[in-house]
Scaffold this motif. Structure first.
Motif, mmCIF file in Angstrom:
data_model
loop_
_atom_site.group_PDB
_atom_site.id
_atom_site.type_symbol
_atom_site.label_atom_id
_atom_site.label_comp_id
_atom_site.label_asym_id
_atom_site.label_seq_id
_atom_site.Cartn_x
_atom_site.Cartn_y
_atom_site.Cartn_z
ATOM 1 N N SER A 131 0.814 -1.219 0.000
ATOM 2 C CA SER A 131 0.000 0.000 0.000
ATOM 3 C C SER A 131 0.848 1.269 0.000
ATOM 4 O O SER A 131 0.386 2.333 -0.413
ATOM 5 C CB SER A 131 -0.942 0.016 1.211
ATOM 6 N N ASN A 141 1.572 1.997 -7.343
ATOM 7 C CA ASN A 141 0.292 1.585 -6.768
ATOM 8 C C ASN A 141 0.105 2.046 -5.325
ATOM 9 O O ASN A 141 -0.728 1.491 -4.599
ATOM 10 C CB ASN A 141 0.172 0.061 -6.841
ATOM 11 N N SER A 165 -1.239 3.686 -2.263
ATOM 12 C CA SER A 165 -2.553 4.246 -1.924
ATOM 13 C C SER A 165 -2.476 5.229 -0.765
ATOM 14 O O SER A 165 -3.474 5.869 -0.416
ATOM 15 C CB SER A 165 -3.527 3.110 -1.564
#
Length: 220
Positions: A76, A96, A98
């Motif tokens: 994450s 990626n 987040s």
């Protein structure tokens, strides 16, 4: 029995001293004394950053990187992979990501029967433009790169590329990729034309150990 004179004894002592001295010279070491692999203690990255190459130091022929993952396999914040190109490198990116935050990348290096376990602290932060100002001719391109590393200009422009970096940041490389995929090196304070392809600017903050890739392209 042959008598050994003083000069012969002195020669033997000198030879022994020379051999001992060679053992103390850096680089004149046995295989058993090879340095253990190491990795950078920490790096900083913007969210949504391109692959950053991290070199594992003191790698020797036969060493193999068997693992490169974020701590707890939690992708994450950051992603990490073994390199397909070089045996002594890993790739780290935040494609990626987040969320921002701090974590670790864990790396295992196998040398013979021994496995070295390395870790590197990674701090991921929101993008803040490292540029103080940026123009192509009279066009202010910094406006397009304020909130993102990938600037999309409204239209093509040409003229002298003039970039000033914020304190602590330096430009390490500028190049342009044309439609054919051919790259061309560019320089700050020299003429450029965005119609010839996307412009990539590699910038570095040495103190933070942060390397980022910025890009400029016109809308299609």
């Amino acid at each position: 029995m042959k008598k050994i004179n003083k000069s012969s004894i002195l020669s033997l002592i000198c030879a022994a001293v020379m051999m001992f001295s060679l053992c103390l010279i850096p680089g004149v070491k046995s295989e058993a004394a090879a340095k253990a692999p190491t990795i950078d203690k920490s790096i900083v990255m913007f969210r949504n950053s391109y692959n950053r190459t991290i070199r594992i130091k003191n790698m020797k022929k036969g060493d193999v990187i068997t693992k490169a993952v974020p701590k707890g396999n939690d992708y994450s914040i950051v992603s990490a992979y073994t390199s397909d190109e070089r045996y002594n490198e890993i790739w780290v990116n935040t494609f990626n990501s987040s969320k921002s935050g701090t974590t670790k990348v864990l790396v295992n290096v196998k040398r013979g029967k021994k496995t070295y376990k390395l870790s590197m602290k990674v701090k991921v932060i929101s993008f803040v433009s490292p540029m103080q100002s940026a123009k192509i001719g009279k066009t202010n391109v910094k406006k397009a790169i304020t909130n993102t590393a990938d600037a999309l200009l409204k239209k093509n422009c040409s003229g002298k590329l003039t970039i000033k970096m914020k304190k602590g940041w330096t430009i390490t490389e500028i190049y342009q990729f044309g439609a054919t995929g051919k790259s061309m090196k560019l320089k700050n304070n020299k003429k450029v034309n965005t119609s010839k392809g996307r412009i990539f600017i590699t910038v570095k903050n040495k103190k933070a150990n942060q390397i980022e890739l910025l890009s400029l392209t016109a809308g299609y």
